[in-house]
Design an enzyme around this catalytic site. Sequence first.
Site, short mmCIF file in Angstrom:
data_model
loop_
_atom_site.label_atom_id
_atom_site.label_comp_id
_atom_site.label_asym_id
_atom_site.label_seq_id
_atom_site.Cartn_x
_atom_site.Cartn_y
_atom_site.Cartn_z
CE1 TYR A 71 52.68 26.21 0.68
CE2 TYR A 71 50.44 25.94 1.05
CZ TYR A 71 51.59 25.60 1.20
OH TYR A 71 51.68 24.38 1.65
CG PHE A 123 57.09 3.35 -17.16
CD1 PHE A 123 57.88 3.45 -18.31
CD2 PHE A 123 57.41 4.27 -16.14
CE1 PHE A 123 58.86 4.37 -18.33
CE2 PHE A 123 58.56 5.17 -16.27
CZ PHE A 123 59.19 5.19 -17.34
CB THR A 124 60.71 1.45 -14.42
OG1 THR A 124 60.44 2.94 -14.79
CG2 THR A 124 61.47 0.75 -15.35
CG ASP A 214 51.48 6.32 -18.17
OD1 ASP A 214 51.87 7.61 -18.51
OD2 ASP A 214 52.50 5.51 -17.51
CE LYS A 257 58.90 10.71 -19.71
NZ LYS A 257 58.49 10.01 -18.58
NE ARG A 382 64.51 1.62 -19.43
CZ ARG A 382 63.79 2.40 -18.46
NH1 ARG A 382 62.80 3.04 -19.01
NH2 ARG A 382 64.57 2.53 -17.53
CG PHE A 449 66.88 1.32 -14.61
CD1 PHE A 449 65.76 0.73 -13.85
CD2 PHE A 449 66.82 2.66 -14.93
CE1 PHE A 449 64.76 1.50 -13.66
CE2 PHE A 449 65.68 3.63 -14.68
CZ PHE A 449 64.67 2.82 -14.21
C1 PLP Z 1 58.47 8.82 -17.59
C2 PLP Z 1 57.22 8.08 -17.50
C3 PLP Z 1 56.52 7.89 -16.10
C4 PLP Z 1 57.18 8.65 -14.92
O1 PLP Z 1 57.08 9.79 -14.93
P1 PLP Z 1 58.24 10.79 -14.35
O2 PLP Z 1 57.70 12.09 -14.65
O3 PLP Z 1 59.50 10.35 -14.78
O4 PLP Z 1 58.22 10.56 -12.90
C5 PLP Z 1 55.53 7.02 -16.16
N1 PLP Z 1 54.97 6.55 -17.20
C6 PLP Z 1 55.50 6.70 -18.65
C7 PLP Z 1 54.87 6.03 -19.76
C8 PLP Z 1 56.73 7.25 -18.58
O5 PLP Z 1 57.35 7.77 -19.80
#
Ligand code: PLP
Length: 460
Positions: A71, A123-124, A214, A257, A382, A449
């Site tokens: 933990y 970004f969303t 980011d 990613k 998108r 979406f």
């Molecule tokens: C995927 C993504 C996020 C969000 O991350 P999650 O792991 O899906 O929560 C934030 N910024 C960018 C540019 C992304 O591609």
Amino acid sequence: MRHFPEPFRIKTVEPIKVTTREYREAAIREAGYNTFLLKSEDVFIDLLTDSGTSAMSDAQWAALQLGDEAYAGSRNFYDLEKAIQDIFGYRYVVPTHQGRAAEHIMSKLLIKAGDWVPGNMYFTTTRLHQELAGGNFVDVIIDEAHDPTNAHPFKGNVDLAKLQKLVDRVGPDKIPYISYETCVNMAGGQPISMANLRELREFCDHHGIKIMLDNTRTVENAYFIQKREQGYADKSIKEIVREICAYTDGCTCSAKKDGLVNMGGFLAMNDEDFFVEAKAQVVIYEGLHTYGGMSGRDMAALAQGIREAVATDDYIKYRVEQTNYLGELLTAGEVPHVIPHGGHAIFLDARRFLRHIEQEQFPAQSLAAAIFVETGVRAMERGNVSAGRDPKTGENRRPALELVRLTIPRRVYTQSHMDYTAEGIINLYQKREQLRGLRFVFEPKQLRFFQARFEPIAGD
Ligand SMILES: *Cc1c(COP(=O)(O)O)cnc(C)c1O
């Protein structure tokens, strides 16, 4: 050489299902014409997202066996922390279960109600967390980014004149940080240049504004800098990644990613006070600060993934050039799409693909559904649906870009999968007049979406 070959060989395979057009027509109807609602097992080639869909290496699978599931104080956390410090150069690391969790904590801590948060496009999830924290998002990306036909090599760059205007209007005290994304997803995976970041750093130092990166696609961005920016051809990807991060004060990262894992994320920073506060928040929302929503084995695979992505320059070259290969095939077939080709995806331009469908009838949503029916390939909208409604007016945002994203998972599909995808889309382009627009039958309030349902608007 048509395409830089895969710098790996295949050791494990996962069969995928070949289906008929009738089968896919029924499946998309059942999914409300939303590719997010399709069942994965009904998809032939899944280009919905590159998020968490990477194939892990043998070394990563081996690392899973070395998970320390304590933990508190898991050795995998300390190794992950070290990998992040070594490769990105930040002093402090807070693990989270994925990127948006890091965004949540950062937005909550840094943004006060009424603040302004500029960003190189949005970004969303990033923008939503900024708004939920009471901030107002302002787009300060260069105009070229909004034009899918503009071949500018660094369409992710910030327009410093736009940023200056914002500073003049609201004052630097109302701007806690600029949200700076590498390989800007919503612009089509478009990179920033080091020159832009260097200028931004100077600007922000002058005004006392932080730069929060980011960091989700920094490795891909580094490849574009190596390839396109003067003075970087002889620098390694590792060196370029390190330099990008060095100009920033901290980052959020979706490790799903570039991190080459199926789940994970983190927040990192150089400021100790921010670190202490972020650790306090992570305990509330994610888990203890030495796992933050990840199991020990997840952290082990991530530490290995972060190192692998930059260990040599070959992996990222293959990755970005495979995306480019798909783009080149579509160019040859005269299918309208965003140029230059992005790092992680090719974005079809639904406005030009479906000139006869107006934006209020969601051409990109309709195109994504039609690609699935035609080919079994799953893509993602998108455009108008993703952009949502303006929180003040309730109107659809009507973004300039109305795109369908063909996102390439890392190390998963081969060149012949790219050939098949391109051929199917070129065929569909030839009969595009048959496609119809869509209307909502269910519209969620936020991030609509993901779960929205549609029906086709009858033709004449
Ligand atoms: C995927 C993504 C996020 C969000 O991350 P999650 O792991 O899906 O929560 C934030 N910024 C960018 C540019 C992304 O591609």
